[in-house]
Write a protein that holds these residues in place. Structure first.
Motif, short mmCIF file in Angstrom:
data_model
loop_
_atom_site.label_atom_id
_atom_site.label_comp_id
_atom_site.label_asym_id
_atom_site.label_seq_id
_atom_site.Cartn_x
_atom_site.Cartn_y
_atom_site.Cartn_z
N MET A 1 40.79 57.36 46.00
CA MET A 1 41.26 56.19 46.73
C MET A 1 40.93 54.90 45.99
O MET A 1 41.69 53.92 46.05
CB MET A 1 40.65 56.17 48.14
N GLN A 2 39.82 54.90 45.26
CA GLN A 2 39.40 53.70 44.54
C GLN A 2 40.37 53.34 43.40
O GLN A 2 40.40 52.18 42.96
CB GLN A 2 37.99 53.88 43.97
N THR A 3 41.14 54.30 42.92
CA THR A 3 42.08 54.00 41.84
C THR A 3 43.22 53.10 42.30
O THR A 3 43.87 52.45 41.48
CB THR A 3 42.67 55.30 41.26
N GLY A 4 43.45 53.11 43.61
CA GLY A 4 44.57 52.32 44.13
C GLY A 4 45.91 53.00 43.98
O GLY A 4 46.94 52.46 44.40
N GLU A 5 45.92 54.17 43.36
CA GLU A 5 47.17 54.91 43.16
C GLU A 5 47.50 55.74 44.41
O GLU A 5 46.62 56.04 45.23
CB GLU A 5 47.06 55.83 41.95
N LYS A 6 48.75 56.12 44.55
CA LYS A 6 49.15 56.98 45.65
C LYS A 6 48.51 58.35 45.51
O LYS A 6 48.52 58.94 44.42
CB LYS A 6 50.68 57.12 45.68
N LEU A 7 47.94 58.86 46.59
CA LEU A 7 47.33 60.19 46.56
C LEU A 7 48.42 61.25 46.74
O LEU A 7 49.21 61.17 47.68
CB LEU A 7 46.27 60.32 47.65
N ILE A 8 48.43 62.22 45.86
CA ILE A 8 49.44 63.29 45.92
C ILE A 8 48.86 64.46 46.72
O ILE A 8 47.91 65.12 46.29
CB ILE A 8 49.83 63.77 44.51
N GLU A 9 49.43 64.68 47.89
CA GLU A 9 48.94 65.76 48.75
C GLU A 9 49.59 67.09 48.38
O GLU A 9 50.77 67.14 48.01
CB GLU A 9 49.21 65.45 50.22
N ILE A 10 48.83 68.14 48.49
CA ILE A 10 49.34 69.49 48.26
C ILE A 10 50.25 69.86 49.43
O ILE A 10 49.95 69.57 50.60
CB ILE A 10 48.17 70.48 48.13
N ASP A 11 51.35 70.50 49.13
CA ASP A 11 52.33 70.91 50.14
C ASP A 11 51.67 71.78 51.21
O ASP A 11 50.74 72.55 50.93
CB ASP A 11 53.45 71.70 49.44
N HIS A 12 52.15 71.64 52.45
CA HIS A 12 51.56 72.35 53.59
C HIS A 12 51.43 73.85 53.35
O HIS A 12 50.35 74.43 53.55
CB HIS A 12 52.39 72.09 54.84
#
Length: 254
Positions: free
Chosen positions: A207-218
């Motif tokens: 989160m500290q990077t400021g980049e969008k977090l890529i979530e693993i598919d459900h």
């Protein structure tokens, strides 16, 4: 899934032998928590259900360093709050939380809670963990958020609400407080806590990077949880840490 000759949790016909085994495992878990720096003053506790008296549990005494606890120091407490064995003081918060979890969850053998740095930091966000890493998937759809902090847990009613929020999951994030995990063994409960703390750390760093977090598919996250998040996997992943600490303390390998 596991290779041949993989060690599985031992089975006992004698409750007294099992009790001694569990007390050694509990002591080792405290030493490992101490090694990771999970202690915060007098806060933090791990419990294990007594194999003979199912409405009793063993817990660390109030105010004793995780790094110094021995099996002889542990307290045996019933669900009324009476110390049945042991001479050291009982942590009221430990009793209020763990007695209610053990009562609400007959399947739970052990529970772990501590004020670890990343766990309590993440708890301030008031949200559940995201499936952004393989390890995080162990908790995907299998942990909850308790968002009703009302101060230090000294009353049974607070413990009941925590147990209700935990439900049938393996862990809960206690908002503005920290983490709590449960398992069918000391090994499992301790491992879930350790890896959950590290998962909180990983998400905070991402989160500290400021980049969008890529979530693993459900579907992939659920498949990964099935491979990483079941009780025996939790037990097995704790074993390298147990091997290290049991050698250091000259414990019997069990």
């Amino acid at each position: 899934m596991f290779p041949q000759n993989t060690p599985f949790p031992p089975k006992f016909n004698d409750a007294l032998q099992e009790r001694e085994y569990l007390k050694k495992k509990l002591t080792g878990a405290f030493r490992i928590f101490g090694k990771f720096g999970f202690s915060e003053g007098v806060a933090g506790h791990i419990t294990v259900r007594d194999p003979k008296h199912k409405d009793h549990f063993w817990v660390n005494p109030f105010g004793l360093s995780f790094n110094l606890i021995t099996p002889a120091d542990l307290l045996l407490v019933n669900h009324k709050g009476d110390v049945v064995e042991g001479n050291l003081p009982l942590n009221k918060a430990a009793f209020a939380i763990h007695s209610q979890i053990h009562e609400a969850r007959p399947d739970v053998v052990a529970a772990a809670h501590a004020h670890s740095v990343y766990g309590k930091t993440f708890s301030a966000l008031g949200q559940e963990l995201l499936p952004i890493t393989q390890d995080a998937c162990a908790f995907y759809k299998d942990h909850t958020l308790f968002n009703d902090y009302s101060g230090i847990v000294n009353e049974l009613e607070e413990g009941k609400r925590i147990a209700a929020a935990l439900g049938d999951t393996k862990a809960a994030i206690l908002q503005n407080h920290g983490l709590i995990t449960v398992g069918h063994s000391v090994d499992e409960a301790a491992w879930w806590f350790i890896t959950m703390e590290r998962t909180c750390q990983a998400q905070l760093l991402a989160m500290q990077t400021g980049e969008k977090l890529i979530e693993i598919d459900h579907e992939v996250a659920m498949k990964t949880r099935a491979e990483l998040g079941f009780p025996l996997a939790g037990y097995f992943q704790f074993q390298p840490m147990w091997q290290d600490i049991s050698v250091a303390l000259d414990f019997i390998r069990v």
